[in-house]
Design a protein around this motif. Structure first.
Motif, PDB file in Angstrom:
ATOM      1  N   VAL A  59       1.680  -1.445   7.423  1.00 66.36           N
ATOM      2  CA  VAL A  59       0.454  -0.661   7.317  1.00 66.36           C
ATOM      3  C   VAL A  59       0.041  -0.682   5.850  1.00 66.36           C
ATOM      4  O   VAL A  59       0.782  -0.214   4.988  1.00 66.36           O
ATOM      5  CB  VAL A  59       0.662   0.794   7.818  1.00 66.36           C
ATOM      6  CG1 VAL A  59      -0.620   1.588   7.674  1.00 66.36           C
ATOM      7  CG2 VAL A  59       1.160   0.800   9.258  1.00 66.36           C
ATOM      8  N   ASP A  60      -1.117  -1.259   5.591  1.00 63.39           N
ATOM      9  CA  ASP A  60      -1.624  -1.439   4.232  1.00 63.39           C
ATOM     10  C   ASP A  60      -2.727  -0.412   3.979  1.00 63.39           C
ATOM     11  O   ASP A  60      -3.748  -0.396   4.671  1.00 63.39           O
ATOM     12  CB  ASP A  60      -2.167  -2.855   4.085  1.00 63.39           C
ATOM     13  CG  ASP A  60      -2.624  -3.175   2.678  1.00 63.39           C
ATOM     14  OD1 ASP A  60      -2.808  -2.241   1.862  1.00 63.39           O
ATOM     15  OD2 ASP A  60      -2.805  -4.368   2.388  1.00 63.39           O
ATOM     16  N   PHE A  61      -2.527   0.434   2.996  1.00 63.25           N
ATOM     17  CA  PHE A  61      -3.449   1.527   2.706  1.00 63.25           C
ATOM     18  C   PHE A  61      -4.513   1.165   1.677  1.00 63.25           C
ATOM     19  O   PHE A  61      -5.164   2.044   1.118  1.00 63.25           O
ATOM     20  CB  PHE A  61      -2.659   2.763   2.266  1.00 63.25           C
ATOM     21  CG  PHE A  61      -1.826   3.323   3.389  1.00 63.25           C
ATOM     22  CD1 PHE A  61      -2.353   4.260   4.262  1.00 63.25           C
ATOM     23  CD2 PHE A  61      -0.529   2.888   3.586  1.00 63.25           C
ATOM     24  CE1 PHE A  61      -1.605   4.762   5.309  1.00 63.25           C
ATOM     25  CE2 PHE A  61       0.239   3.390   4.640  1.00 63.25           C
ATOM     26  CZ  PHE A  61      -0.306   4.326   5.502  1.00 63.25           C
ATOM     27  N   ASP A  62      -4.725  -0.137   1.443  1.00 68.72           N
ATOM     28  CA  ASP A  62      -5.780  -0.560   0.524  1.00 68.72           C
ATOM     29  C   ASP A  62      -7.160  -0.454   1.158  1.00 68.72           C
ATOM     30  O   ASP A  62      -8.168  -0.618   0.482  1.00 68.72           O
ATOM     31  CB  ASP A  62      -5.549  -2.005   0.058  1.00 68.72           C
ATOM     32  CG  ASP A  62      -4.450  -2.093  -0.991  1.00 68.72           C
ATOM     33  OD1 ASP A  62      -4.121  -1.058  -1.608  1.00 68.72           O
ATOM     34  OD2 ASP A  62      -3.920  -3.197  -1.187  1.00 68.72           O
ATOM     35  N   VAL A  64      -9.781   1.539   4.373  1.00 68.73           N
ATOM     36  CA  VAL A  64      -9.961   2.716   5.225  1.00 68.73           C
ATOM     37  C   VAL A  64     -10.684   2.243   6.477  1.00 68.73           C
ATOM     38  O   VAL A  64     -11.791   1.716   6.364  1.00 68.73           O
ATOM     39  CB  VAL A  64     -10.784   3.812   4.505  1.00 68.73           C
ATOM     40  CG1 VAL A  64     -11.038   4.989   5.419  1.00 68.73           C
ATOM     41  CG2 VAL A  64     -10.081   4.248   3.230  1.00 68.73           C
ATOM     42  N   PRO A  66      -6.481   2.318   7.293  1.00 66.59           N
ATOM     43  CA  PRO A  66      -5.413   1.406   6.888  1.00 66.59           C
ATOM     44  C   PRO A  66      -5.305   0.221   7.853  1.00 66.59           C
ATOM     45  O   PRO A  66      -5.472   0.369   9.064  1.00 66.59           O
ATOM     46  CB  PRO A  66      -4.159   2.277   6.947  1.00 66.59           C
ATOM     47  CG  PRO A  66      -4.675   3.672   6.781  1.00 66.59           C
ATOM     48  CD  PRO A  66      -6.005   3.687   7.471  1.00 66.59           C
TER      49      PRO A  66
END
Length: 138
Positions: A59-62, A64, A66
């Motif tokens: 899970v990449d939070f870069d 919105v 994620p």
């Protein structure tokens, strides 16, 4: 103090792994003996092996919302394959046990101290709630 020993396998070692040539019984015996030694010493809290990275996801939070990416992860330089959590008196004791782990070339252990609730601001409302949750679940 609690320490987590995180087992890592380098990308080259993972790519070169030959399950046909690997003696699983020997690996089980070595790890079993190590875990038994940790238990007899009274430092063993838990240990788990992790499934293959192809079964995982990231899970990449870069962005919105994620972004979720299924494994395996080609850009990874190492793969986490399992962990131990030990309760020891010092960093030196954690290092002692990490050095005894029966791993070979192409593998490593990352050793990190697990934060305790006492490491955080005791006046914070969320730390107080965390204490309550832990008390209710113990």
């Amino acid at each position: 103090m609690r320490y987590m020993l995180i087992m890592q396998v380098g990308a080259e070692a993972a790519a070169a792994f030959d399950p046909e040539a690997f003696d699983m019984a020997e690996a089980y015996a070595a790890m079993g003996a190590y875990n038994e030694e940790l238990q007899k010493a009274g430092v063993f809290l838990s240990a788990e092996g992790l499934s293959d990275a192809s079964e995982g996801f990231r899970v990449d939070f870069d962005s919105v919302p994620p972004a979720v990416t299924d494994g395996p992860f080609a850009e990874a330089r190492e793969v986490f394959t399992g962990y131990w959590i030990l309760e020891v008196a010092s960093r030196e004791e954690a290092e002692h046990w990490a050095r005894k782990c029966p791993l070979g070339p192409g593998t490593a252990l990352e050793v990190r101290r697990v934060n305790e609730l006492s490491d955080f601001d005791q006046n914070d409302e969320w730390i107080a709630k965390e204490k309550e949750w832990r008390a209710a679940n113990s």
